[in-house]
Scaffold this active site. Structure first.
Site, PDB file in Angstrom:
ATOM      1  N   CYS A 115      38.273  54.191  33.579  1.00 58.80           N
ATOM      2  CA  CYS A 115      36.998  53.568  33.942  1.00 58.80           C
ATOM      3  C   CYS A 115      35.825  54.497  33.661  1.00 58.80           C
ATOM      4  CB  CYS A 115      37.008  53.169  35.415  1.00 58.80           C
ATOM      5  SG  CYS A 115      38.202  51.869  35.797  1.00 58.80           S
ATOM      6  N   ARG A 141      39.961  43.535  36.495  1.00 57.42           N
ATOM      7  CA  ARG A 141      39.576  44.191  35.227  1.00 57.42           C
ATOM      8  C   ARG A 141      39.306  43.112  34.194  1.00 57.42           C
ATOM      9  NH1 ARG A 141      39.964  49.389  33.775  1.00 57.42           N
ATOM     10  NH2 ARG A 141      40.025  49.908  31.576  1.00 57.42           N
TER      11      ARG A 141
END
Length: 246
Positions: free
Chosen positions: A49, A126
């Site tokens: 991330c 996600r």
């Protein structure tokens, strides 16, 4: 909290919300008139991330050229987001230029169907939603937690969507800005006969249902990697769009 169990699909209006972010309180509806790329990520201080937020920031100017607002969403708290952003600034010099939603109660994640009840929660949030200026969902992409998103592909898809929206054309496989585009196929038998007997001289038709025409737009920016490193790579020179603290 009551969850939204409707299935969000391409063409639906993006659900509105109000949320706390690293830029203050925002609503989805305040971005009407802009394209929005709403993307979720599993958690702060995670390596993949972090690489994505660096990559988005490095290419931020390219999204701005396309009238795209980036908005991140995560289940972590706003103080955690702020600490993470400051950590990124300290070790890279990059200031994250877009808001990150603190979705502690998973309200936004549930509203957009990002929560998969059959998997660990952190592994299921996600997704990418590309939303047009009329706030309709135009594309939905889902990635596993183990693999980062390709920012150049997201830019390419936005370019394709914007060309399709403005000129009512399609884009073929592996299309890049500047390449020929596809004319919509005939919808009636009379249109098939008309196209076969009186083809447009500006079209390159492989078959009556597969006709190409020249790219109708102007280039808005880069959709391919440039320089020595890929997006998110801190060792390949200074990428386009990087924002540094004075």
């Amino acid at each position: 909290m009551e969850r939204n169990h409707q299935c969000l699909t391409i063409g639906r209006i993006a659900p509105d919300f109000t949320a706390i972010t690293t830029d203050g309180i925002i609503t989805m509806s305040q971005y009407r008139g802009k394209w929005v790329l709403l993307f979720s990520h599993p958690g702060d201080f995670t390596p993949i991330c972090t690489s994505e937020f660096i990559a988005f920031s490095q290419l931020y100017s390219e999204f701005v050229k396309r009238n795209v607002q980036l908005i991140g969403v995560s289940i972590d708290s706003n103080p955690a987001h702020l600490a993470w952003f400051y950590d990124i600034l300290q070790f890279t010099g990059i200031k994250i230029p877009f808001p990150l939603i603190a979705d502690r109660d998973a309200e936004v994640s549930a509203l957009y169907g990002m929560v998969n009840p059959d998997r660990i929660y952190e592994q299921s949030v996600r997704d990418v939603f590309i939303i047009d200026p009329n706030q309709r969902i135009r594309a939905i992409l889902t990635y596993p937690a183990t693999n980062g998103r390709n920012m150049y592909e997201l830019l390419r898809l936005i370019d394709a969507l914007q060309i399709s929206t403005e000129y009512s054309v399609g884009t073929p496989a592996n299309w890049m800005p500047g390449d020929p585009v596809i004319v919509p196929a005939p919808r009636t038998f009379n249109e098939v006969i008309e196209r076969s007997s009186n083809p447009d001289p500006d079209w390159n038709c492989r078959q009556w249902y597969m006709c190409y025409t020249d790219y109708p737009g102007e280039s808005t920016g880069s959709t391919t990697p440039t320089g020595g490193g890929s997006a998110g790579d801190l060792t390949g020179g200074e990428p386009q769009g990087i924002i540094k603290e004075d």
